[in-house]
Write a protein that holds these residues in place. Structure first.
Motif, mmCIF file in Angstrom:
data_model
loop_
_atom_site.group_PDB
_atom_site.id
_atom_site.type_symbol
_atom_site.label_atom_id
_atom_site.label_comp_id
_atom_site.label_asym_id
_atom_site.label_seq_id
_atom_site.Cartn_x
_atom_site.Cartn_y
_atom_site.Cartn_z
ATOM 1 N N SER A 229 0.832 -1.205 0.000
ATOM 2 C CA SER A 229 0.000 0.000 0.000
ATOM 3 C C SER A 229 0.870 1.259 0.000
ATOM 4 O O SER A 229 0.607 2.215 -0.729
ATOM 5 C CB SER A 229 -0.915 -0.011 1.225
ATOM 6 N N ALA B 176 2.666 1.538 -3.356
ATOM 7 C CA ALA B 176 1.726 1.930 -4.406
ATOM 8 C C ALA B 176 1.611 3.445 -4.468
ATOM 9 O O ALA B 176 1.622 4.048 -5.548
ATOM 10 C CB ALA B 176 0.362 1.302 -4.153
ATOM 11 N N HIS B 177 1.516 4.061 -3.295
ATOM 12 C CA HIS B 177 1.399 5.526 -3.255
ATOM 13 C C HIS B 177 2.672 6.192 -3.767
ATOM 14 O O HIS B 177 2.622 7.145 -4.551
ATOM 15 C CB HIS B 177 1.112 5.970 -1.815
ATOM 16 N N ASN C 61 3.383 5.529 -7.711
ATOM 17 C CA ASN C 61 2.481 6.216 -8.643
ATOM 18 C C ASN C 61 3.008 7.587 -9.047
ATOM 19 O O ASN C 61 2.768 8.043 -10.166
ATOM 20 C CB ASN C 61 1.083 6.355 -8.033
ATOM 21 N N THR D 100 3.642 8.697 -12.899
ATOM 22 C CA THR D 100 2.966 9.849 -13.499
ATOM 23 C C THR D 100 3.981 10.747 -14.204
ATOM 24 O O THR D 100 3.737 11.233 -15.322
ATOM 25 C CB THR D 100 2.225 10.661 -12.411
ATOM 26 N N GLY E 26 0.406 1.844 -13.415
ATOM 27 C CA GLY E 26 -0.311 2.620 -12.408
ATOM 28 C C GLY E 26 -1.637 1.974 -12.047
ATOM 29 O O GLY E 26 -2.020 1.919 -10.868
ATOM 30 N N ASP E 27 -2.347 1.452 -13.057
ATOM 31 C CA ASP E 27 -3.617 0.760 -12.807
ATOM 32 C C ASP E 27 -3.409 -0.496 -11.965
ATOM 33 O O ASP E 27 -4.184 -0.781 -11.045
ATOM 34 C CB ASP E 27 -4.284 0.374 -14.140
ATOM 35 N N ILE F 38 -0.999 -1.132 -9.857
ATOM 36 C CA ILE F 38 -0.652 -0.748 -8.488
ATOM 37 C C ILE F 38 -1.883 -0.246 -7.734
ATOM 38 O O ILE F 38 -2.109 -0.589 -6.571
ATOM 39 C CB ILE F 38 0.460 0.324 -8.502
ATOM 40 N N ARG F 39 -2.724 0.540 -8.420
ATOM 41 C CA ARG F 39 -3.930 1.069 -7.771
ATOM 42 C C ARG F 39 -4.873 -0.073 -7.394
ATOM 43 O O ARG F 39 -5.407 -0.106 -6.292
ATOM 44 C CB ARG F 39 -4.639 2.052 -8.706
ATOM 45 N N HIS F 40 -5.049 -1.036 -8.314
ATOM 46 C CA HIS F 40 -5.925 -2.173 -8.029
ATOM 47 C C HIS F 40 -5.369 -3.013 -6.879
ATOM 48 O O HIS F 40 -6.122 -3.483 -6.031
ATOM 49 C CB HIS F 40 -6.089 -3.050 -9.277
ATOM 50 N N ARG G 69 -3.427 -1.982 -4.460
ATOM 51 C CA ARG G 69 -3.585 -1.223 -3.215
ATOM 52 C C ARG G 69 -5.020 -1.325 -2.703
ATOM 53 O O ARG G 69 -5.254 -1.558 -1.516
ATOM 54 C CB ARG G 69 -3.214 0.244 -3.449
ATOM 55 N N ASP G 70 -5.990 -1.164 -3.612
ATOM 56 C CA ASP G 70 -7.401 -1.255 -3.212
ATOM 57 C C ASP G 70 -7.730 -2.656 -2.704
ATOM 58 O O ASP G 70 -8.466 -2.824 -1.736
ATOM 59 C CB ASP G 70 -8.313 -0.903 -4.396
#
Length: 269
Positions: free
Chosen positions: A44, A47-48, A51, A55, A94-95, A97-99, A101-102
């Protein structure tokens, strides 16, 4: 005064040994869970942090693409296409990592109806980069009856990506290097996906704990890839397992729920 007597006591320690074994197993499970929880927290946090540079990478690549559009250099179109693909993959990372993390944070995922052949095709295009140079022959056998499945696209592609890359790595140095990706519709309403290699196979002691966290056969591996695959597949209501192939190699298989086309049509109405 009438002689010497001996008294013996017999105690059955079976239950005691069983209890000690259970306690030891529980301690091991707690240790695994503690490390897995720590991994989740680390994922988590990473991931932050990751990202942000992703970007920046995407922005730099987009800027480079704009400069190449104005360039009259001979190879500019090819470079522009390569830069565009790199930007797409940075966004995809990025997607992912976001998934992740969620999923770690809430244990939830965004599921909708997806075409399984498309998921396999997209995952293959990433997983099999360099496979031709490694002399790996890839074949597909996709069942038309196992076309639509209910999944989180990013997560299931990560499962496919992991299994395919593992298969390619397992065949390094093997005399026969063939990767077979198959799907079949089962009678229980599940689609079974198989990723089969012709590598050296798995040792029995590794097979027994293959999907546990921090178990790996790779020198540089962390041993969390297959564990995450299992968590994702089971969260989708499926099952994942590995089995030895009679002719050598290993088959990794997992299941997903099939969605009937009638269900999709009725849902749309």
């Amino acid at each position: 005064g009438t002689g010497r007597f001996f008294t013996g006591f017999c105690r059955d320690l079976t239950e005691r040994h069983r209890a000690e074994a259970r306690i030891q197993e529980q301690q091991q499970e707690l240790l695994h869970m503690a490390r897995f929880t720590a991994l989740g927290e680390m994922a988590s946090t990473l991931a932050h942090e990751i990202n942000q540079p992703l970007t920046a990478i995407t922005n730099y690549l987009k800027g480079s693409r704009r400069l190449l559009e104005k360039s009259a250099e001979e190879h500019a179109p090819m470079l522009r296409e390569a830069v565009e693909k790199a930007a797409e993959q940075a966004l995809r990372a990025g997607d992912v990592i976001r998934h992740l993390r969620d999923f770690v944070a809430r244990g939830e995922s965004e599921r909708n109806v997806q075409r399984l052949p498309t998921l396999i095709e997209e995952a293959s295009s990433l997983a099999l980069v360099g496979a031709r140079e490694a002399d790996v022959r890839v074949s597909y056998k996709l069942d038309p009856a196992a076309e639509l499945v209910l999944t989180d696209r990013i997560q299931i592609q990560q499962v496919l990506l992991n299994l395919m890359r593992n298969a390619v790595e397992a065949m390094q140095g093997a005399p026969r290097r063939e990767l077979h990706v198959m799907t079949v519709a089962r009678d229980d309403g599940m689609a079974e996906v198989s990723v089969i290699d012709t590598g050296a196979g798995l040792a029995p002691e590794v097979s027994a704990q293959l999907f546990q966290p921090f178990v790996t056969t790779k020198k540089q591996g962390m041993g969390v890839g297959l564990s995450i695959c299992r968590t994702i597949v089971e969260s989708h209501g499926g099952h994942i397992w590995a089995e030895a192939m009679p002719a050598g190699g290993t088959a990794f298989r997992f299941t997903l729920r099939i969605v009937d086309k009638e269900e999709v049509t009725n849902g749309g109405e």
